[in-house]
Design an enzyme around this catalytic site. Structure first.
Site, mmCIF file in Angstrom:
data_model
loop_
_atom_site.group_PDB
_atom_site.id
_atom_site.type_symbol
_atom_site.label_atom_id
_atom_site.label_comp_id
_atom_site.label_asym_id
_atom_site.label_seq_id
_atom_site.Cartn_x
_atom_site.Cartn_y
_atom_site.Cartn_z
ATOM 1 N N LEU A 111 0.834 -1.206 0.000
ATOM 2 C CA LEU A 111 0.000 0.000 0.000
ATOM 3 C C LEU A 111 0.872 1.261 0.000
ATOM 4 O O LEU A 111 0.391 2.362 0.238
ATOM 5 C CB LEU A 111 -0.960 -0.013 1.191
ATOM 6 C CG LEU A 111 -1.874 -1.247 1.228
ATOM 7 C CD1 LEU A 111 -2.724 -1.264 2.494
ATOM 8 C CD2 LEU A 111 -2.771 -1.294 -0.012
ATOM 9 N N SER A 112 2.148 1.060 -0.267
ATOM 10 C CA SER A 112 3.088 2.152 -0.498
ATOM 11 C C SER A 112 3.339 3.037 0.719
ATOM 12 O O SER A 112 3.292 4.260 0.648
ATOM 13 C CB SER A 112 2.617 3.013 -1.685
ATOM 14 O OG SER A 112 3.685 3.808 -2.111
ATOM 15 N N ASP A 163 3.962 5.344 -7.230
ATOM 16 C CA ASP A 163 3.634 5.509 -5.810
ATOM 17 C C ASP A 163 3.836 6.952 -5.360
ATOM 18 O O ASP A 163 3.001 7.522 -4.647
ATOM 19 C CB ASP A 163 4.506 4.586 -4.949
ATOM 20 C CG ASP A 163 4.285 3.124 -5.271
ATOM 21 O OD1 ASP A 163 3.342 2.817 -6.022
ATOM 22 O OD2 ASP A 163 5.067 2.298 -4.774
#
Ligand code: ADP
Ligand code: MG
Length: 374
Positions: A111-112, A163
């Site tokens: 989820l970066s 991202d």
């Protein structure tokens, strides 16, 4: 309005709706910024020292800003130090700073959290140094580019630019339709709730060995396939050429990339028509391509997708690099409980640790935490 001497900035984690493993192929992606954010409390100092701490890591890391580089300081603080290094490299004088990190972005879940960390610090530095780069999309794109450089060169993770771009340029209620070839982007309204739908994120909490090596191997395979086809990147590859001129694994890898780029276009078009059934179908096709052609899925991700689809989701797919991490599912609000229960039950049946599931809607990109301002 002047900022406090120590104030707080934050940046979001992300999920990519579609367009996986396309960013480093000059391709198209469609991420949203998550409501989960990483917060950086930052103050400047004049002794040339970077001092970093995080509630997620023990101790305090200190490094002279002039000594930051690929080997220094190493570890998690490299993500912060890298941003200082990249800004200095771009000609901005960073005297020294104290940084304290808190976050509710799950770490290492695909989820970066890494870009959220970098971008929270970059947002702070833009304001504290008076760079004004948060004021418009071009400035935000530039900060995102510097954060990518930080991750590639100092943290030494060979990620594409998606991202950092979404963490800087995300907008509430929208997905970012980003062209990784030239950095141009369009905000696409994404509001499933208005259509009686929800977007579910499932963190499988699975971590498979060799993740980094496999990511690098996929990148190399894509570069080699492009070279064989005589194109600068797979973005420019003709799908018919991929089938005719490549064989074996090279063909599979390239086929994923060229079809995935086309699926991003199709998903954006479907969103434009409010056709969420078709959006869901692109998610499913994306997952199958990642599983069968690109071979970056794993049993836990496949289990989420199969269980979600079986319980009424309109679409589901792995998101992020793969080999663990998270999956997303688009589902009718009325099926929300059933889908979450089906995923939990499928994990239990297979003896996997329980996953974490939560519903999300797109939030804003990086910026100052207003409550913290003086
Ligand atoms: P992801 O970006 O998908 O969460 P990465 O492997 O790219 O996974 O980045 C995770 C790494 O980023 C962690 O191992 C750690 O080094 C760093 N990191 C992220 N968030 C934090 C945090 N809140 N505190 C300290 N380090 C963090
Ligand atoms: Mg990351």
């Amino acid at each position: 309005m002047p900022l406090d001497t120590a104030a707080t900035w934050s940046a979001p984690g992300r999920v990519n709706l579609i367009g996986e493993h396309t960013d480093y192929n000059d391709g198209l992606v469609l991420p949203i910024a998550l409501p989960q954010r990483t917060h950086a409390r930052v103050s400047l100092r004049d002794d040339g020292i970077l001092e970093v701490s995080s509630t997620a890591a023990p101790g305090v890391v200190r490094v002279p800003v002039a000594q930051i580089g690929p080997e220094a300081p190493g570890g998690w603080a490299s993500y912060v130090a890298g941003v200082v290094w990249a800004l200095r490299g771009a000609g901005h004088d960073v005297p020294g700073l104290t940084v304290h990190i808190t976050s509710d972005v799950p770490v290492g879940a695909g989820l970066s959290s890494s870009a959220a960390l970098e971008c929270s610090v970059a947002a702070a530095l833009s304001d504290l140094l008076g760079l004004g780069l948060l004021a418009d999309d071009a400035g935000r794109a530039e900060l995102g580019r510097l954060c990518q450089l930080a991750e590639n060169e100092v943290a030494q993770a060979p990620t594409g630019g998606m991202d950092q771009a979404i963490a800087m340029r995300g907008r509430a209620g929208h997905a970012l339709f980003l062209d990784c070839r030239d950095g141009s982007a369009r905000q696409v309204p994404f509001d499933p709730e208005a259509h009686g739908l929800r977007l579910l994120v499932v963190d499988t909490r699975a971590k498979h060995a060799l993740v980094d090596g496999q990511y690098a191997a996929r990148r190399t395979a894509c570069i080699e396939a492009a070279q064989t086809l005589g194109v600068p990147s797979l973005r420019s590859a003709d799908p018919a050429d991929v089938e005719a001129r490549l064989t074996g694994t090279a063909r599979q890898r390239a086929r994923h990339v060229v079809t995935e780029i086309q699926r991003v276009r199709e998903c954006v078009e479907a969103l434009g028509h409010g056709d969420f059934a078709r959006v869901g179908a692109t998610f499913v096709a994306s997952h199958e391509s990642l599983r069968d052609d690109f071979e970056v899925s794993c049993i836990e991700l496949d289990t989420v997708v199969d269980a979600a689809l079986g319980a009424g989701a309109w679409g589901a797919r792995m998101t992020g690099g793969g080999f663990g991490g998270s999956a997303i599912a688009l589902l009718p609000a009325a099926s929300a409980d059933a889908v979450v229960a089906a995923v939990a039950e499928a994990f239990d049946l297979r003896g996997f640790d329980p996953p974490t599931a939560f519903f999300v809607a797109p939030g804003p990109g990086a910026g100052a935490d207003l409550a913290e301002r003086g």
